[in-house]
Design a protein around this motif. Sequence first.
Motif, PDB file in Angstrom:
ATOM      1  N   THR A   1     -75.381   9.598  38.638  1.00  0.00           N
ATOM      2  CA  THR A   1     -75.759   8.180  38.266  1.00  0.00           C
ATOM      3  C   THR A   1     -77.384   8.416  38.088  1.00  0.00           C
ATOM      4  O   THR A   1     -78.030   9.061  39.100  1.00  0.00           O
ATOM      5  N   ASN A   2     -77.999   7.847  37.182  1.00  0.00           N
ATOM      6  CA  ASN A   2     -79.292   7.456  36.961  1.00  0.00           C
ATOM      7  C   ASN A   2     -79.622   6.349  35.895  1.00  0.00           C
ATOM      8  O   ASN A   2     -78.775   5.837  35.548  1.00  0.00           O
ATOM      9  N   GLU A   3     -80.770   6.576  35.564  1.00  0.00           N
ATOM     10  CA  GLU A   3     -81.322   5.650  34.332  1.00  0.00           C
ATOM     11  C   GLU A   3     -80.405   5.542  33.125  1.00  0.00           C
ATOM     12  O   GLU A   3     -80.486   4.573  32.350  1.00  0.00           O
ATOM     13  N   PHE A   4     -80.041   6.834  32.792  1.00  0.00           N
ATOM     14  CA  PHE A   4     -79.255   6.924  31.503  1.00  0.00           C
ATOM     15  C   PHE A   4     -77.898   6.449  31.619  1.00  0.00           C
ATOM     16  O   PHE A   4     -77.121   6.594  30.690  1.00  0.00           O
ATOM     17  N   TYR A   5     -77.310   5.999  32.795  1.00  0.00           N
ATOM     18  CA  TYR A   5     -75.855   5.711  32.949  1.00  0.00           C
ATOM     19  C   TYR A   5     -75.873   4.128  33.344  1.00  0.00           C
ATOM     20  O   TYR A   5     -75.003   3.661  33.575  1.00  0.00           O
TER      21      TYR A   5
ATOM     22  N   ARG B   1     -71.068   6.102  46.576  1.00  0.00           N
ATOM     23  CA  ARG B   1     -71.015   6.120  48.029  1.00  0.00           C
ATOM     24  C   ARG B   1     -70.441   7.541  48.659  1.00  0.00           C
ATOM     25  O   ARG B   1     -70.327   7.732  49.704  1.00  0.00           O
ATOM     26  N   ALA B   2     -69.992   8.264  47.672  1.00  0.00           N
ATOM     27  CA  ALA B   2     -69.189   9.590  48.120  1.00  0.00           C
ATOM     28  C   ALA B   2     -70.354  10.799  48.282  1.00  0.00           C
ATOM     29  O   ALA B   2     -70.176  11.447  49.166  1.00  0.00           O
ATOM     30  N   TYR B   3     -71.438  10.785  47.364  1.00  0.00           N
ATOM     31  CA  TYR B   3     -72.524  11.711  47.403  1.00  0.00           C
ATOM     32  C   TYR B   3     -73.712  11.333  47.552  1.00  0.00           C
ATOM     33  O   TYR B   3     -74.343  10.553  46.634  1.00  0.00           O
ATOM     34  N   ILE B   4     -74.042  11.215  48.720  1.00  0.00           N
ATOM     35  CA  ILE B   4     -75.332  10.517  49.231  1.00  0.00           C
ATOM     36  C   ILE B   4     -76.240  11.128  50.025  1.00  0.00           C
ATOM     37  O   ILE B   4     -75.681  12.272  50.336  1.00  0.00           O
ATOM     38  N   GLU B   5     -77.394  10.876  49.900  1.00  0.00           N
ATOM     39  CA  GLU B   5     -78.555  11.830  50.606  1.00  0.00           C
ATOM     40  C   GLU B   5     -78.289  12.000  52.010  1.00  0.00           C
ATOM     41  O   GLU B   5     -78.564  13.325  52.437  1.00  0.00           O
ATOM     42  N   ASP B   6     -77.953  11.268  52.835  1.00  0.00           N
ATOM     43  CA  ASP B   6     -77.584  11.544  54.116  1.00  0.00           C
ATOM     44  C   ASP B   6     -76.238  10.943  54.710  1.00  0.00           C
ATOM     45  O   ASP B   6     -75.847   9.902  54.263  1.00  0.00           O
ATOM     46  N   LYS B   7     -75.485  12.253  54.669  1.00  0.00           N
ATOM     47  CA  LYS B   7     -73.873  11.677  54.939  1.00  0.00           C
ATOM     48  C   LYS B   7     -73.753  11.041  56.377  1.00  0.00           C
ATOM     49  O   LYS B   7     -72.512  10.560  56.419  1.00  0.00           O
ATOM     50  N   THR B   8     -74.621  10.879  57.225  1.00  0.00           N
ATOM     51  CA  THR B   8     -74.417  10.077  58.514  1.00  0.00           C
ATOM     52  C   THR B   8     -74.801   8.438  58.148  1.00  0.00           C
ATOM     53  O   THR B   8     -74.574   7.854  59.140  1.00  0.00           O
ATOM     54  N   ASN B   9     -75.619   8.337  57.015  1.00  0.00           N
ATOM     55  CA  ASN B   9     -75.881   6.981  56.677  1.00  0.00           C
ATOM     56  C   ASN B   9     -75.402   6.305  55.420  1.00  0.00           C
ATOM     57  O   ASN B   9     -75.598   6.974  54.374  1.00  0.00           O
ATOM     58  N   ILE B  10     -74.388   5.510  55.544  1.00  0.00           N
ATOM     59  CA  ILE B  10     -73.631   5.042  54.320  1.00  0.00           C
ATOM     60  C   ILE B  10     -74.458   4.287  53.380  1.00  0.00           C
ATOM     61  O   ILE B  10     -74.008   4.155  52.294  1.00  0.00           O
ATOM     62  N   PHE B  11     -75.588   4.201  53.794  1.00  0.00           N
ATOM     63  CA  PHE B  11     -76.641   3.006  53.059  1.00  0.00           C
ATOM     64  C   PHE B  11     -77.894   4.092  52.458  1.00  0.00           C
ATOM     65  O   PHE B  11     -78.549   3.618  51.875  1.00  0.00           O
ATOM     66  N   SER B  12     -77.626   5.450  52.540  1.00  0.00           N
ATOM     67  CA  SER B  12     -78.414   6.072  51.881  1.00  0.00           C
ATOM     68  C   SER B  12     -78.458   6.331  50.367  1.00  0.00           C
ATOM     69  O   SER B  12     -77.292   6.026  49.685  1.00  0.00           O
ATOM     70  N   LYS B  13     -79.482   6.768  49.528  1.00  0.00           N
ATOM     71  CA  LYS B  13     -79.315   6.682  48.091  1.00  0.00           C
ATOM     72  C   LYS B  13     -78.345   8.029  47.562  1.00  0.00           C
ATOM     73  O   LYS B  13     -78.081   8.811  48.297  1.00  0.00           O
ATOM     74  N   PRO B  14     -77.855   7.517  46.409  1.00  0.00           N
ATOM     75  CA  PRO B  14     -76.688   8.566  45.658  1.00  0.00           C
ATOM     76  C   PRO B  14     -77.683   9.745  45.807  1.00  0.00           C
ATOM     77  O   PRO B  14     -78.663   9.682  45.144  1.00  0.00           O
ATOM     78  N   ILE B  15     -77.067  10.737  45.941  1.00  0.00           N
ATOM     79  CA  ILE B  15     -77.656  12.228  45.905  1.00  0.00           C
ATOM     80  C   ILE B  15     -77.788  12.798  44.527  1.00  0.00           C
ATOM     81  O   ILE B  15     -78.791  13.437  44.041  1.00  0.00           O
ATOM     82  N   LYS B  16     -77.058  12.288  43.654  1.00  0.00           N
ATOM     83  CA  LYS B  16     -76.829  12.794  42.431  1.00  0.00           C
ATOM     84  C   LYS B  16     -77.904  12.039  41.128  1.00  0.00           C
ATOM     85  O   LYS B  16     -78.167  12.272  40.342  1.00  0.00           O
ATOM     86  N   CYS B  17     -78.563  11.044  41.978  1.00  0.00           N
ATOM     87  CA  CYS B  17     -79.635  10.300  40.966  1.00  0.00           C
ATOM     88  C   CYS B  17     -80.812  10.995  41.221  1.00  0.00           C
ATOM     89  O   CYS B  17     -81.357  10.972  42.470  1.00  0.00           O
TER      90      CYS B  17
END
Length: 333
Positions: free
Chosen positions: A223-227, A311-327
Amino acid sequence: MNGYFHLFSCCIPVKGAKKAVICDLQRNIIQPIPLFLYDMLVSEDVGNAQFIEDVAYKYGERDKQLIQEYITYLYHNQFGYTTEKPTSAIHINLSEYQDSRSITNAIVDFDLNSKHTLNQIVPQLDEFYCEALEIRYYFPVSFLKIKKDLAPIARSTIKSLEILVELHEDCTLSNILKVNKIYPALKKITITSAQENIVYNHDDLSIIYTTDKIADERCCGVTNEFYCIAETKLFIESVHYNSCLNKKISVDKSGLIKNCPSMKDSFGSISTTKLKDALAKDGFRKVWKINKDQIEVCSDCELRYVCQDCRAYIEDKTNIFSKPIKCNYDPYQ
Ligand code: SF4
Ligand code: SF4
């Protein structure tokens, strides 16, 4: 240009940490604008209408020309209109998202070892009046098999079908169009492990051949600005709910019922659990409510209501509110 400038009601300004955009929900245009123009457009003093000559007093002669150029640009590119007298701006009601269905979209994954079938799953999706289905085959599948697998779709509530499948020798354009003729709900088919990257558009069907090899659900979550998509229903949904997982149900390649195939929590196996019973379990709807305003970094991003979340691939797996890691978009730059 003179008079009062108003944005059209479908053109919604959104502010981020360093940039702002106007989201044109009718034309799917995301127009970057500078922060000072955002502040000017949303100022409340004249009901969002800007008397163009007034900007000289408010922002000074130096910026007057620049602001007038921006407003002229927005006017000529049909983001707004002018009136001679100040009138109240009309706004889309963003305060409420309404869809009485409990499930609107689904993903079903298959690999060579999968035991579940669409015959088992699609009638259950019909009970929810589910309209969108994505089917992902992580192996080459003949078009005869795809045609057979899709049989329950023909008499279902599914109006939008996307398929991802690994290249098979009979993945020809003519075979794809034959499948599309039988199943007009097919809107997008992605053929992976192809020899070259090609995109065809045929009526409202997109056919994408990609050289990418996609072995499993880990392909998802980019996910990013192009999607980004600027569309009214998605925008209002994103203001209140998660832009990927709200009203989504999935069956992963092992037959486990999940929010999405990449999430770790399972709510039962499709062989023993009905989708409606999985949906009723504690915790199934928990992620639906996580909107972008609650997500770290995204909450400061001007694209937060037009960008799909993950919400599956996020920067901090222990924090469900962290940013999508693939952005890789940085709203602070
Ligand atoms: S949460 Fe992420 S991995 Fe799951 S469906 Fe959405 S984008 Fe894909
Ligand atoms: S920072 Fe968040 S909202 Fe912005 S583009 Fe990335 S995922 Fe989307």
